[in-house]
Design a protein around this motif. Structure first.
Motif, PDB file in Angstrom:
ATOM      1  N   MET A  76      -3.036   5.763  -0.386  1.00 11.18           N
ATOM      2  CA  MET A  76      -3.673   6.588   0.644  1.00 11.18           C
ATOM      3  C   MET A  76      -2.944   7.925   0.727  1.00 11.18           C
ATOM      4  O   MET A  76      -1.714   7.969   0.708  1.00 11.18           O
ATOM      5  N   ILE A 126       3.424  -1.182   4.009  1.00  9.96           N
ATOM      6  CA  ILE A 126       3.195   0.182   3.540  1.00  9.96           C
ATOM      7  C   ILE A 126       4.507   0.822   3.097  1.00  9.96           C
ATOM      8  O   ILE A 126       5.579   0.518   3.620  1.00  9.96           O
ATOM      9  N   LEU A 144      -4.651   1.130   8.066  1.00  4.68           N
ATOM     10  CA  LEU A 144      -4.472   0.052   7.088  1.00  4.68           C
ATOM     11  C   LEU A 144      -4.262  -1.297   7.770  1.00  4.68           C
ATOM     12  O   LEU A 144      -4.691  -2.329   7.257  1.00  4.68           O
ATOM     13  N   ARG A 150      -7.562  -2.778   8.425  1.00  4.64           N
ATOM     14  CA  ARG A 150      -8.232  -3.244   7.210  1.00  4.64           C
ATOM     15  C   ARG A 150      -7.547  -4.484   6.623  1.00  4.64           C
ATOM     16  O   ARG A 150      -8.198  -5.301   5.971  1.00  4.64           O
ATOM     17  N   ASN A 165      -9.541   6.296   1.211  1.00  2.00           N
ATOM     18  CA  ASN A 165      -8.093   6.492   1.211  1.00  2.00           C
ATOM     19  C   ASN A 165      -7.680   7.949   1.353  1.00  2.00           C
ATOM     20  O   ASN A 165      -6.526   8.296   1.100  1.00  2.00           O
ATOM     21  N   VAL A 210      -0.489  -6.074   5.845  1.00  2.00           N
ATOM     22  CA  VAL A 210      -0.155  -5.065   4.849  1.00  2.00           C
ATOM     23  C   VAL A 210       1.277  -4.546   5.036  1.00  2.00           C
ATOM     24  O   VAL A 210       1.778  -4.407   6.164  1.00  2.00           O
ATOM     25  N   ARG A 244      -5.053   1.320  -3.971  1.00  2.00           N
ATOM     26  CA  ARG A 244      -4.193   1.071  -2.813  1.00  2.00           C
ATOM     27  C   ARG A 244      -3.173   2.202  -2.645  1.00  2.00           C
ATOM     28  O   ARG A 244      -1.990   1.973  -2.393  1.00  2.00           O
ATOM     29  N   TYR A 251       0.861  -1.187   0.000  1.00  2.00           N
ATOM     30  CA  TYR A 251       0.000   0.000   0.000  1.00  2.00           C
ATOM     31  C   TYR A 251       0.895   1.234   0.000  1.00  2.00           C
ATOM     32  O   TYR A 251       1.790   1.356   0.836  1.00  2.00           O
TER      33      TYR A 251
END
Length: 373
Positions: A64, A116, A107, A110, A86, A114, A62, A12
Motif C-alpha cells: 500500500m 504491517i 488494512l 480488510r 492500495n 494483519v 500486498r 502487508y
C-alpha cells in the motif's frame, strides 16, 4: 511468522510517500519530491527501488502506498503494478501518524490479523538479503505483540540522524537479535554522537515500524484518542461510496504529528517497543553530502556528478554537482563543494553545510516565493 515461503504470512508493506525533502532543494520540490528522483544512479527512482525491495516480502498485491493527491499520477507511472485499492491519497500533508495510522486502520478492516511494515519511500538499501532478515525478525516480534522497529548499526558518529537507546535482549522465537528499546534520542551534537558510538548501546533511527495493525492503533489511541477517532471514521468509510465526503470532512482536522511521538516513544516507555539491529547498508539521503557519499564511496577527494546532460569541467575539486540544465559548470580548486543547477534556481554550498539547506526553504516560504518551492 512463517517465512519459509517467499512472502511473509499476514504481512502487508506500507510505503508513506510524502514530504518534499527540503534539504535537497532545489532538486526536490513540492511537485517533484525526492522519492521521485534517481539519486543513486540505479536508473530508477527511490520509490521504485523501495517497491522492488518490499515486493519479495509481501507480494505485489500486498503493498500500500500513502501519498498526496498531487503525486498520484507520478506514483502510478513508477508503480504500474500498484492496485487501486492500495493507493491511499492524502488531501494535504499530515505527517506520519496520520499516514501510517490510516493505512493500518484500513488494512485492519480488510484483514483483522494483519501485520504491517512501514518503510519510507526515499531511503537507500542495497543489501536486500540483510534487509529481509531484519524484517523477518521484526515480524516475529510483532506477532508476539510488540511494536518493532529496525535500527541501523552506526558506521560513524552522525549528527543528522536520531538514535535509539537499547536496554537488553528480548526473548522472542524467530527474533534472536531483538532488543528492548529504552528511549529515542533526537539528533545529537558531534561529541554526544561520538559517545553513543563508543558505548555500543545506540542505533540509528531509520523510521521503520513493524506491528500488528491492532496493536499499533491501540498505542496511537492511548496517546492521541482524537486522532485515532478521526482515522477510524475515515477507515470505516474508505471502501464505501462515502469516502470522498468523509475525507473532505475529517482529514483537514487531523493533528499533524510524527509517529515517533504518538507511537514509538510512548511504546518504549511502556516496554512495548523492540528493535532489530540492522547490519545492512542504509542511507536516508537526507542531504547533498549523503548523495556525494553514495556516488564516491565515501572518498572526500572525489567529485560526484549527477544529471543526464551534466557538463562539468573540474580541476582539483571535490564534492557533488547535480545539473538539470546542460549548462557548462567549471570548478577550479574547490573542495567539498555542492552545486545544484536547475532551470530556475542555483544552489552553491559545501558538504559541511548541507544540513542548512532547509533554512533556505524556510526563508523562501516566509518570503512567499512559492514559485521555486
Amino acid at each position: 511468522m512463517n517465512a519459509t515461503s517467499e512472502h511473509l504470512e499476514r504481512f502487508y508493506s506500507v510505503i508513506p510517500a510524502g514530504g518534499i525533502g527540503s534539504r535537497l532543494w532545489p532538486l526536490s520540490r513540492a511537485d517533484a519530491p525526492k522519492f521521485l528522483h534517481d539519486l543513486t544512479g540505479s536508473g530508477q527512482t527511490l520509490l521504485r527501488d523501495t517497491w522492488d525491495r518490499l515486493v519479495p516480502l509481501s507480494g505485489e498485491q500486498r503493498v500500500m502506498v500513502v501519498t498526496g493527491r498531487a503525486h498520484r499520477a507520478a506514483v502510478e507511472r513508477q508503480l504500474p503494478e500498484l492496485t487501486d485499492p492500495n493507493v491511499v491519497l492524502e488531501s494535504e500533508p499530515k505527517d506520519s501518524s496520520a499516514a501510517i495510522g490510516l493505512a493500518a486502520a484500513i488494512l485492519l478492516r480488510r484483514e483483522p490479523d494483519v501485520i504491517i511494515g512501514s518503510f519510507a519511500a526515499d531511503h537507500v538499501i542495497k543489501d536486500k538479503r540483510g534487509f529481509r532478515r531484519s524484517v523477518i525478525e521484526a515480524a516475529a516480534v510483532a506477532e508476539a505483540g510488540y511494536i518493532a522497529t529496525i535500527g541501523i548499526t552506526p558506521a560513524e558518529p552522525a549528527i543528522g540522524f536520531g538514535y535509539i537507546h537499547c536496554r537488553g535482549s528480548l526473548d522472542v522465537s524467530g527474533a534472536p537479535s531483538a532488543l528492548l528499546v529504552d528511549s529515542f534520542v533526537e539528533k545529537p551534537d558531534l561529541e554526544t554522537a561520538q559517545g553513543y558510538l563508543a558505548s555500543g548501546n545506540y542505533l540509528w533511527n531509520a523510521g521503520m515500524f513493524i506491528s500488528r495493525a491492532d496493536v499499533l492503533l491501540e498505542q496511537l489511541g492511548q496517546s492521541k484518542p482524537e486522532l485515532l477517532a478521526g482515522l477510524n471514521e475515515l477507515a470505516d468509510a474508505w471502501d464505501t461510496p462515502r469516502r470522498g465526503a468523509v475525507v473532505d470532512k475529517v482529514w483537514p482536522g487531523l493533528e499533524k504529528i510524527a509517529i515517533d511521538y504518538t507511537v514509538a516513544e510512548p511504546a518504549a516507555k511502556a516496554g512495548r517497543l523492540a528493535v532489530i539491529p540492522g547490519a545492512f547498508d542504509w542511507d536516508d539521503v537526507g542531504d547533498f553530502a549523503s548523495i556525494g557519499k553514495l556516488h564516491s564511496g565515501g572518498r572526500k577527494k572525489d567529485l560526484a556528478i549527477l544529471g543526464e546532460n551534466a557538463r562539468v569541467l573540474a580541476d582539483s575539486s571535490s564534492g557533488v554537482v547535480i545539473s538539470q540544465t546542460g549548462r557548462l559548470i567549471s570548478l577550479i580548486g574547490v573542495t567539498d563543494i555542492v552545486v545544484v543547477d536547475t532551470a530556475d534556481a542555483l544552489l552553491v554550498t559545501t558538504t559541511a553545510n548541507a544540513q542548512r539547506v532547509k533554512s533556505v526553504v524556510d526563508a523562501l516560504k516566509l518570503s512567499g516565493r512559492n514559485d521555486v518551492l
